[in-house]
Design an enzyme around this catalytic site. Structure first.
Site, PDB file in Angstrom:
ATOM      1  N   ARG A 168      -3.628   6.416 -13.653  1.00 22.50           N
ATOM      2  CA  ARG A 168      -2.824   4.688 -14.024  1.00 22.50           C
ATOM      3  C   ARG A 168      -3.710   3.471 -13.589  1.00 22.50           C
ATOM      4  NH1 ARG A 168       1.239   3.424 -17.318  1.00 22.50           N
ATOM      5  NH2 ARG A 168       2.371   2.306 -15.509  1.00 22.50           N
ATOM      6  N   TYR A 196      -5.768   9.802  -3.528  1.00 28.92           N
ATOM      7  CA  TYR A 196      -5.318   8.664  -3.473  1.00 28.92           C
ATOM      8  C   TYR A 196      -5.762   8.255  -1.187  1.00 28.92           C
ATOM      9  CZ  TYR A 196      -3.726   3.973  -2.177  1.00 28.92           C
ATOM     10  OH  TYR A 196      -3.260   2.743  -2.147  1.00 28.92           O
ATOM     11  N   GLU A 247       0.425  -8.321 -10.686  1.00 29.68           N
ATOM     12  CA  GLU A 247      -0.200  -7.039 -11.017  1.00 29.68           C
ATOM     13  C   GLU A 247       0.750  -6.275 -11.989  1.00 29.68           C
ATOM     14  OE1 GLU A 247      -1.454  -5.076  -6.770  1.00 29.68           O
ATOM     15  OE2 GLU A 247      -0.338  -2.812  -7.830  1.00 29.68           O
ATOM     16  N   ARG A 273       5.829   8.144   1.159  1.00 30.75           N
ATOM     17  CA  ARG A 273       5.299   7.172   1.859  1.00 30.75           C
ATOM     18  C   ARG A 273       5.790   6.396   2.537  1.00 30.75           C
ATOM     19  NH1 ARG A 273      -0.091   6.707  -0.947  1.00 30.75           N
ATOM     20  NH2 ARG A 273       0.473   4.366  -0.793  1.00 30.75           N
ATOM     21  N   ASP A 307      -6.475   5.994   1.055  1.00 33.50           N
ATOM     22  CA  ASP A 307      -6.388   4.725   1.920  1.00 33.50           C
ATOM     23  C   ASP A 307      -7.369   4.252   3.164  1.00 33.50           C
ATOM     24  OD1 ASP A 307      -3.675   4.043   1.709  1.00 33.50           O
ATOM     25  OD2 ASP A 307      -2.828   4.786   3.147  1.00 33.50           O
ATOM     26  N   ARG A 328       4.134  -6.625  -9.174  1.00 29.07           N
ATOM     27  CA  ARG A 328       4.332  -7.752  -7.426  1.00 29.07           C
ATOM     28  C   ARG A 328       4.055  -8.582  -7.745  1.00 29.07           C
ATOM     29  NH1 ARG A 328       1.689  -2.989  -3.708  1.00 29.07           N
ATOM     30  NH2 ARG A 328      -0.374  -2.681  -4.628  1.00 29.07           N
ATOM     31  N   ARG A 330      13.780   3.420   7.904  1.00 23.15           N
ATOM     32  CA  ARG A 330      13.790   3.013   9.382  1.00 23.15           C
ATOM     33  C   ARG A 330      16.104   2.282   9.026  1.00 23.15           C
ATOM     34  NH1 ARG A 330       9.569  -0.816   9.867  1.00 23.15           N
ATOM     35  NH2 ARG A 330       8.123   0.636   9.730  1.00 23.15           N
TER      36      ARG A 330
HETATM   37  P1  FAD Z   1     -14.942   2.671  -4.450  1.00 22.64           P
HETATM   38  O1  FAD Z   1     -13.976   1.471  -4.126  1.00 22.64           O
HETATM   39  O2  FAD Z   1     -13.854   2.852  -6.489  1.00 22.64           O
HETATM   40  O3  FAD Z   1     -16.257   2.274  -4.772  1.00 22.64           O
HETATM   41  C1  FAD Z   1     -17.096   3.394  -5.902  1.00 22.64           C
HETATM   42  C2  FAD Z   1     -18.085   2.327  -5.917  1.00 22.64           C
HETATM   43  O4  FAD Z   1     -18.654   2.988  -6.934  1.00 22.64           O
HETATM   44  C3  FAD Z   1     -17.716   1.285  -6.992  1.00 22.64           C
HETATM   45  O5  FAD Z   1     -18.467  -0.109  -6.294  1.00 22.64           O
HETATM   46  C4  FAD Z   1     -18.479   1.110  -8.333  1.00 22.64           C
HETATM   47  O6  FAD Z   1     -18.872   0.423  -9.317  1.00 22.64           O
HETATM   48  C5  FAD Z   1     -19.633   2.296  -8.404  1.00 22.64           C
HETATM   49  N1  FAD Z   1     -20.263   2.727  -8.996  1.00 22.64           N
HETATM   50  C6  FAD Z   1     -19.388   3.931  -9.518  1.00 22.64           C
HETATM   51  N2  FAD Z   1     -19.879   4.487 -10.834  1.00 22.64           N
HETATM   52  C7  FAD Z   1     -21.680   4.152 -10.554  1.00 22.64           C
HETATM   53  C8  FAD Z   1     -22.399   4.104 -10.891  1.00 22.64           C
HETATM   54  N3  FAD Z   1     -22.444   5.713 -12.130  1.00 22.64           N
HETATM   55  N4  FAD Z   1     -23.562   3.574 -11.261  1.00 22.64           N
HETATM   56  C9  FAD Z   1     -23.622   2.446  -9.546  1.00 22.64           C
HETATM   57  N5  FAD Z   1     -22.638   2.184  -9.140  1.00 22.64           N
HETATM   58  C10 FAD Z   1     -21.429   2.954  -8.844  1.00 22.64           C
HETATM   59  N6  FAD Z   1      -5.879   0.978   0.707  1.00 22.64           N
HETATM   60  C11 FAD Z   1      -5.435   0.944   1.884  1.00 22.64           C
HETATM   61  O7  FAD Z   1      -5.979   1.153   3.537  1.00 22.64           O
HETATM   62  N7  FAD Z   1      -4.431  -0.472   1.940  1.00 22.64           N
HETATM   63  C12 FAD Z   1      -4.374  -1.002   1.202  1.00 22.64           C
HETATM   64  O8  FAD Z   1      -3.549  -1.661   0.849  1.00 22.64           O
HETATM   65  C13 FAD Z   1      -5.011  -0.559   0.106  1.00 22.64           C
HETATM   66  N8  FAD Z   1      -4.432  -0.953  -2.028  1.00 22.64           N
HETATM   67  C14 FAD Z   1      -5.362  -0.943  -2.463  1.00 22.64           C
HETATM   68  C15 FAD Z   1      -5.061  -0.830  -3.564  1.00 22.64           C
HETATM   69  C16 FAD Z   1      -4.500  -0.363  -5.079  1.00 22.64           C
HETATM   70  C17 FAD Z   1      -4.343  -1.571  -6.141  1.00 22.64           C
HETATM   71  C18 FAD Z   1      -5.888   0.829  -5.159  1.00 22.64           C
HETATM   72  C19 FAD Z   1      -6.117   1.245  -6.071  1.00 22.64           C
HETATM   73  C20 FAD Z   1      -6.856   0.721  -3.528  1.00 22.64           C
HETATM   74  C21 FAD Z   1      -5.790   0.098  -2.626  1.00 22.64           C
HETATM   75  N9  FAD Z   1      -6.316   0.966  -1.385  1.00 22.64           N
HETATM   76  C22 FAD Z   1      -5.879   0.464  -0.248  1.00 22.64           C
HETATM   77  C23 FAD Z   1      -7.840   2.194  -1.296  1.00 22.64           C
HETATM   78  C24 FAD Z   1      -9.498   1.540  -1.608  1.00 22.64           C
HETATM   79  O9  FAD Z   1      -9.165   0.844  -2.081  1.00 22.64           O
HETATM   80  C25 FAD Z   1      -9.413   2.900  -1.659  1.00 22.64           C
HETATM   81  O10 FAD Z   1      -9.716   3.321  -0.045  1.00 22.64           O
HETATM   82  C26 FAD Z   1     -10.797   2.608  -0.971  1.00 22.64           C
HETATM   83  O11 FAD Z   1     -11.419   1.204  -2.197  1.00 22.64           O
HETATM   84  C27 FAD Z   1     -12.172   3.582  -1.219  1.00 22.64           C
HETATM   85  O12 FAD Z   1     -13.554   3.140  -1.696  1.00 22.64           O
HETATM   86  P2  FAD Z   1     -14.658   3.863  -2.642  1.00 22.64           P
HETATM   87  O13 FAD Z   1     -16.177   3.352  -1.669  1.00 22.64           O
HETATM   88  O14 FAD Z   1     -14.715   5.688  -2.273  1.00 22.64           O
HETATM   89  O15 FAD Z   1     -14.689   3.327  -3.430  1.00 22.64           O
HETATM   90  N1  UDP Z   2       8.387   1.608  -3.937  1.00 23.98           N
HETATM   91  C1  UDP Z   2       9.425   1.326  -4.613  1.00 23.98           C
HETATM   92  N2  UDP Z   2       9.689  -0.351  -4.862  1.00 23.98           N
HETATM   93  C2  UDP Z   2       8.972  -1.146  -4.453  1.00 23.98           C
HETATM   94  C3  UDP Z   2       8.166  -0.578  -3.050  1.00 23.98           C
HETATM   95  C4  UDP Z   2       8.063   1.224  -3.342  1.00 23.98           C
HETATM   96  O1  UDP Z   2      10.658   2.185  -5.579  1.00 23.98           O
HETATM   97  O2  UDP Z   2       9.443  -1.853  -3.994  1.00 23.98           O
HETATM   98  C5  UDP Z   2       8.430   3.396  -4.189  1.00 23.98           C
HETATM   99  C6  UDP Z   2       7.657   3.250  -6.097  1.00 23.98           C
HETATM  100  O3  UDP Z   2       7.584   5.062  -6.433  1.00 23.98           O
HETATM  101  C7  UDP Z   2       5.624   3.325  -4.802  1.00 23.98           C
HETATM  102  C8  UDP Z   2       5.845   3.852  -3.784  1.00 23.98           C
HETATM  103  O4  UDP Z   2       7.478   3.966  -3.243  1.00 23.98           O
HETATM  104  O5  UDP Z   2       5.016   3.835  -5.732  1.00 23.98           O
HETATM  105  C9  UDP Z   2       4.605   4.210  -3.279  1.00 23.98           C
HETATM  106  O6  UDP Z   2       5.060   2.435  -2.513  1.00 23.98           O
HETATM  107  P1  UDP Z   2       3.623   1.809  -1.936  1.00 23.98           P
HETATM  108  O7  UDP Z   2       4.016   0.717  -1.658  1.00 23.98           O
HETATM  109  O8  UDP Z   2       2.977   3.174  -0.884  1.00 23.98           O
HETATM  110  O9  UDP Z   2       2.539   2.195  -3.084  1.00 23.98           O
HETATM  111  P2  UDP Z   2       0.959   1.197  -3.023  1.00 23.98           P
HETATM  112  O10 UDP Z   2       1.527   0.291  -2.209  1.00 23.98           O
HETATM  113  O11 UDP Z   2       0.055   1.745  -3.614  1.00 23.98           O
HETATM  114  O12 UDP Z   2       1.446   0.741  -5.237  1.00 23.98           O
END
Ligand code: FAD
Ligand code: UDP
Length: 370
Positions: free
Chosen positions: A250, A349, A301, A173, A351, A281, A177
């Site tokens: 996780r 996962y 985090e 991912r 985005d 981070r 560059r």
């Molecule tokens: P969710 O946001 O999980 O929504 C599901 C909802 O359903 C929740 O509000 C939950 O409470 C509700 N729910 C579940 N079960 C029930 C129930 N039984 N009754 C009522 N409500 C319920 N994407 C990016 O593009 N850029 C990023 O930088 C990025 N960073 C991320 C960082 C982290 C740490 C994580 C984990 C994800 C990240 N993502 C990022 C991905 C992004 O969070 C998801 O694409 C997005 O939130 C998915 O939306 P969703 O509605 O499918 O799920």
């Molecule tokens: N990664 C790393 N060092 C960094 C940032 C990322 O080794 O400083 C690796 C790590 O394995 C991570 C993967 O690159 O799980 C993908 O990184 P990304 O930033 O996409 O992950 P997220 O934002 O979902 O934590």
């Protein structure tokens, strides 16, 4: 006759896109959300005038023009470009791995050709034609020094396993560059909603009834009588009462602090890549929006083991969980009562752009109400 055409479970991004599109097609929907607020994991809360990303930093990035145009209808996006810094002991490097990283690390490297040659030397005899795990893949990509300083510690903290036990695809991912370009993403469009993600979701849900603090699985009997059809965006294993067992995740723990200083770290994201620092981070939220508030809000985090009942963050894409998910997917496919949507139902996962794309594609299959 049920009161609503559709019951949408979950007010995250998936639920909000579904609600908006169904309303446009003439359907009457009820959204139920078990949390006390809308937004799912992209929820942001205003603290000290700063939009704080409560469930982890979220940067919208996509090359899908239709998705970009779609989200821009609900929010004004700023021109934030993610350029994280990696801190290893007392050294700082630019990410993703690019000429800024290479020239700082190797003081005799100045040009792309010199960097390529140095990486080639660093790989040395460790180069593997078919990398079998993350360690082999990382060394193939950037050589041993970068692997040891910037990848190994971070990755093993993040995933709770050694790099030898992790799949190679996780590291693919990250761009590598041979140009001086610190943009973490290769996508065409990128930014952060100026008024926060919660506002974006509220705009999508405008005109749709939303019931907060309502767990569908606890109030199923009553709710099912209210609607003809269901779109469910929660965890698929939970929907089926964990009949085959629980899918593993996780998890993460966030530690947020308000600090009485205008700038704590000078960047939105600083990764701590050494193994002896317990967090991965520190996010300084104001930098996502070029904020000039007198105070600042930071979040450390910490990766965490997931146990039953914890917040599900990253699905564990190993064979055991893949096989388990396949069984739930069969149940879901055969289920005529409910449509599954979103990252928790797909156990993927996604985005945010993948999430919007999947929801739009799903909704294309539903005709307008006649
Ligand atoms: P969710 O946001 O999980 O929504 C599901 C909802 O359903 C929740 O509000 C939950 O409470 C509700 N729910 C579940 N079960 C029930 C129930 N039984 N009754 C009522 N409500 C319920 N994407 C990016 O593009 N850029 C990023 O930088 C990025 N960073 C991320 C960082 C982290 C740490 C994580 C984990 C994800 C990240 N993502 C990022 C991905 C992004 O969070 C998801 O694409 C997005 O939130 C998915 O939306 P969703 O509605 O499918 O799920
Ligand atoms: N990664 C790393 N060092 C960094 C940032 C990322 O080794 O400083 C690796 C790590 O394995 C991570 C993967 O690159 O799980 C993908 O990184 P990304 O930033 O996409 O992950 P997220 O934002 O979902 O934590």
């Amino acid at each position: 006759m049920p009161k609503y055409d559709y019951l949408i479970v979950g007010a995250g991004l998936s639920g909000a896109v579904c609600a908006h599109e169904l309303k446009k097609k003439g359907y009457n929907c009820l959204v139920v959300e078990k949390r006390g607020q809308v937004g799912g994991n992209i929820y942001t809360e205003n603290i000290e005038g700063i939009e704080v990303h409560k469930y982890g930093a979220h940067i919208f990035h996509t090359s899908d023009k239709e998705v970009w145009n779609y989200v821009c209808r609900f929010a004004e996006f700023n021109n934030f470009v993610n350029s994280p810094i990696a801190r290893y002991k007392d050294e700082c490097y630019n990410l993703p791995f690019n000429m800024n990283t290479f020239t700082k690390l190797w003081r005799d490297v100045f040009t792309p050709a010199e960097a390529a040659k140095r990486i080639e030397e660093e790989r040395g005899r460790d180069f593997k034609e078919n990398p079998a795990n993350l360690e082999e893949q990382a060394i193939n990509l950037v050589g041993k020094t970068i692997y040891e300083k910037l990848i190994k510690g971070y990755t093993e903290k993040q995933w709770g396993r050694t790099c030898k036990d992790l799949p190679a695809h996780i590291i693919k991912r990250l761009p590598v560059r041979l140009t001086f370009d610190n943009n973490y993403f290769n996508d065409r469009y990128q930014g952060i909603p100026e008024e926060g993600y919660t506002k974006l979701i509220e705009n999508m849900l405008n005109g749709t009834e939303v019931k907060l603090n309502c767990d569908f699985l606890k109030e199923k009997e009553t709710l099912l009588k209210l609607a003809g059809k269901i779109i469910y965006t929660g965890p698929v294993d939970e929907y089926y009462g964990f009949c085959y067992g629980a899918l593993e995740y996780r998890s993460l723990r966030f530690e947020t602090e308000v600090l009485d200083t205008p700038d704590y770290q000078g960047n939105a994201v600083i990764n701590y890549t050494a193994a002896d620092v317990p967090f991965t981070r520190i996010i300084e939220h104001k930098h996502f929006a070029f904020g000039r508030q007198p105070k600042t809000v930071i979040t450390r985090e910490y990766p965490a083991c997931w146990k039953f009942g914890d917040e599900p963050y990253y699905p564990v894409n190993d064979k055991k969980n893949g096989d388990l998910y396949a069984k739930y997917a069969l149940l879901a496919k055969a289920d005529k009562k409910v449509i599954f949507a979103g990252r928790l139902a797909a156990y993927k996962y996604y985005d945010m752009d993948d999430t919007v794309r999947a929801a739009l594609d799903l909704l294309k299959e539903i005709p307008e109400k006649n």
